[in-house]
Design a protein around this motif. Sequence first.
Motif, PDB file in Angstrom:
ATOM      1  N   THR A 104      44.118  34.004  37.961  1.00 38.71           N
ATOM      2  CA  THR A 104      43.466  34.963  38.852  1.00 38.71           C
ATOM      3  C   THR A 104      42.931  36.156  38.060  1.00 38.71           C
ATOM      4  O   THR A 104      41.797  36.609  38.274  1.00 38.71           O
ATOM      5  N   GLY A 105      43.750  36.669  37.147  1.00 38.16           N
ATOM      6  CA  GLY A 105      43.298  37.774  36.321  1.00 38.16           C
ATOM      7  C   GLY A 105      42.100  37.405  35.470  1.00 38.16           C
ATOM      8  O   GLY A 105      41.177  38.204  35.301  1.00 38.16           O
ATOM      9  N   LEU A 106      42.090  36.175  34.950  1.00 36.72           N
ATOM     10  CA  LEU A 106      40.964  35.716  34.144  1.00 36.72           C
ATOM     11  C   LEU A 106      39.698  35.586  34.990  1.00 36.72           C
ATOM     12  O   LEU A 106      38.603  35.963  34.554  1.00 36.72           O
ATOM     13  N   ALA A 107      39.849  35.066  36.214  1.00 42.66           N
ATOM     14  CA  ALA A 107      38.695  34.925  37.107  1.00 42.66           C
ATOM     15  C   ALA A 107      38.111  36.295  37.446  1.00 42.66           C
ATOM     16  O   ALA A 107      36.881  36.485  37.442  1.00 42.66           O
ATOM     17  N   LEU A 108      38.975  37.278  37.719  1.00 44.04           N
ATOM     18  CA  LEU A 108      38.504  38.628  38.016  1.00 44.04           C
ATOM     19  C   LEU A 108      37.828  39.246  36.793  1.00 44.04           C
ATOM     20  O   LEU A 108      36.845  39.983  36.923  1.00 44.04           O
ATOM     21  N   PHE A 109      38.354  38.951  35.621  1.00 44.73           N
ATOM     22  CA  PHE A 109      37.755  39.442  34.384  1.00 44.73           C
ATOM     23  C   PHE A 109      36.320  38.931  34.232  1.00 44.73           C
ATOM     24  O   PHE A 109      35.400  39.693  33.922  1.00 44.73           O
ATOM     25  N   ILE A 110      36.122  37.640  34.474  1.00 46.66           N
ATOM     26  CA  ILE A 110      34.781  37.050  34.367  1.00 46.66           C
ATOM     27  C   ILE A 110      33.841  37.645  35.416  1.00 46.66           C
ATOM     28  O   ILE A 110      32.685  37.974  35.134  1.00 46.66           O
ATOM     29  N   ILE A 111      34.356  37.815  36.639  1.00 53.84           N
ATOM     30  CA  ILE A 111      33.535  38.378  37.718  1.00 53.84           C
ATOM     31  C   ILE A 111      33.088  39.792  37.362  1.00 53.84           C
ATOM     32  O   ILE A 111      31.926  40.171  37.565  1.00 53.84           O
ATOM     33  N   ARG A 112      33.993  40.575  36.800  1.00 57.01           N
ATOM     34  CA  ARG A 112      33.655  41.955  36.449  1.00 57.01           C
ATOM     35  C   ARG A 112      32.608  42.011  35.344  1.00 57.01           C
ATOM     36  O   ARG A 112      31.719  42.864  35.361  1.00 57.01           O
ATOM     37  N   LEU A 113      32.719  41.103  34.392  1.00 59.84           N
ATOM     38  CA  LEU A 113      31.707  41.056  33.333  1.00 59.84           C
ATOM     39  C   LEU A 113      30.348  40.660  33.897  1.00 59.84           C
ATOM     40  O   LEU A 113      29.314  41.228  33.515  1.00 59.84           O
ATOM     41  N   LEU A 114      30.337  39.686  34.807  1.00 59.53           N
ATOM     42  CA  LEU A 114      29.083  39.244  35.409  1.00 59.53           C
ATOM     43  C   LEU A 114      28.452  40.347  36.258  1.00 59.53           C
ATOM     44  O   LEU A 114      27.222  40.392  36.414  1.00 59.53           O
ATOM     45  N   ARG A 115      29.282  41.239  36.801  1.00 60.46           N
ATOM     46  CA  ARG A 115      28.774  42.344  37.608  1.00 60.46           C
ATOM     47  C   ARG A 115      28.303  43.506  36.749  1.00 60.46           C
ATOM     48  O   ARG A 115      27.816  44.504  37.260  1.00 60.46           O
ATOM     49  N   GLY A 116      28.452  43.380  35.435  1.00 56.32           N
ATOM     50  CA  GLY A 116      27.952  44.415  34.538  1.00 56.32           C
ATOM     51  C   GLY A 116      28.915  45.552  34.285  1.00 56.32           C
ATOM     52  O   GLY A 116      28.511  46.606  33.790  1.00 56.32           O
ATOM     53  N   GLU A 117      30.202  45.379  34.580  1.00 54.79           N
ATOM     54  CA  GLU A 117      31.169  46.434  34.323  1.00 54.79           C
ATOM     55  C   GLU A 117      31.460  46.527  32.831  1.00 54.79           C
ATOM     56  O   GLU A 117      31.199  45.598  32.065  1.00 54.79           O
ATOM     57  N   ARG A 118      32.041  47.648  32.428  1.00 58.19           N
ATOM     58  CA  ARG A 118      32.342  47.857  31.019  1.00 58.19           C
ATOM     59  C   ARG A 118      33.389  46.853  30.542  1.00 58.19           C
ATOM     60  O   ARG A 118      34.445  46.709  31.172  1.00 58.19           O
ATOM     61  N   PRO A 119      33.145  46.160  29.447  1.00 55.03           N
ATOM     62  CA  PRO A 119      34.105  45.160  28.967  1.00 55.03           C
ATOM     63  C   PRO A 119      35.492  45.728  28.716  1.00 55.03           C
ATOM     64  O   PRO A 119      36.494  45.067  28.967  1.00 55.03           O
ATOM     65  N   LEU A 120      35.569  46.982  28.218  1.00 59.08           N
ATOM     66  CA  LEU A 120      36.865  47.570  27.899  1.00 59.08           C
ATOM     67  C   LEU A 120      37.734  47.682  29.143  1.00 59.08           C
ATOM     68  O   LEU A 120      38.933  47.388  29.110  1.00 59.08           O
ATOM     69  N   SER A 121      37.130  48.115  30.261  1.00 58.02           N
ATOM     70  CA  SER A 121      37.881  48.234  31.508  1.00 58.02           C
ATOM     71  C   SER A 121      38.348  46.874  32.004  1.00 58.02           C
ATOM     72  O   SER A 121      39.493  46.706  32.438  1.00 58.02           O
ATOM     73  N   ALA A 122      37.454  45.883  31.945  1.00 56.45           N
ATOM     74  CA  ALA A 122      37.805  44.540  32.406  1.00 56.45           C
ATOM     75  C   ALA A 122      38.895  43.927  31.534  1.00 56.45           C
ATOM     76  O   ALA A 122      39.824  43.286  32.042  1.00 56.45           O
ATOM     77  N   VAL A 123      38.801  44.130  30.213  1.00 54.11           N
ATOM     78  CA  VAL A 123      39.808  43.596  29.296  1.00 54.11           C
ATOM     79  C   VAL A 123      41.162  44.243  29.554  1.00 54.11           C
ATOM     80  O   VAL A 123      42.202  43.585  29.503  1.00 54.11           O
TER      81      VAL A 123
END
Length: 225
Positions: free
Chosen positions: A67-86
């Motif tokens: 679930t955390g990995l799926a949310l991470f991918i979604i956040r990257l696709l939405r253009g969020e900052r990679p550092l926050s998503a990581v």
Amino acid sequence: MLNEVEPAGLPERHHGPTRPDDSAPPTLLHRMGGVAGFVHSTVPVIVFVTADAFLPLPVAVGVAVATGLALFIIRLLRGERPLSAVGSLLGVAVAAGIVAWTGSARDFFVIGIWASLAGFVVTFGSLLARRPLTGVIWNVLHGGGHAWRADRAVRVAHDLATLAASAVFGSRFVVQQWLYLSDSTGGLGVARIVMGTPLTVLAALVVVWSFRRSTGRLIRAGADD
């Protein structure tokens, strides 16, 4: 040729398209990640607690990480900052790793519990030292040269703001540590959600107020003199 003069008493005429005030600060909710930030912080917790109630612990851990990995991918696709998503993904991964190591579901929350204790010690300790943490942070962000502790109204504002943060950290630790010792994984999940973003928003409102009060008294007032 006579210069064109604006008629007295009328608002100043704007040439070109009207734009919003670029200096307007983002809303508090936006600063905290918005609604999406709240969802991203709570979904893995809900998924883990629910999965743990019906599935073997290793499977529940795997579902939470997925679930955390799926949310991470979604956040990257939405253009969020990679550092926050990581950061969010790393938190879930570390919590899951601790659970896999100890074999206890309640340890999914142990990092947050001890982080709350650390936050309480730092914030309350700064109050005892008569250097409230929010005031120190405000001063650093504004160049570090303001005698903010000499202004009683500013000092009191930061005392209240730091006390609010300390109360949030302290209450989280007390409640969640009690649930941890009671081995109540479901209760820890509920406490994590209820005492997470909602309490953070309340404390942040006091902090924002103290920052604005400091800026108004020490920067804007000085500029007007």
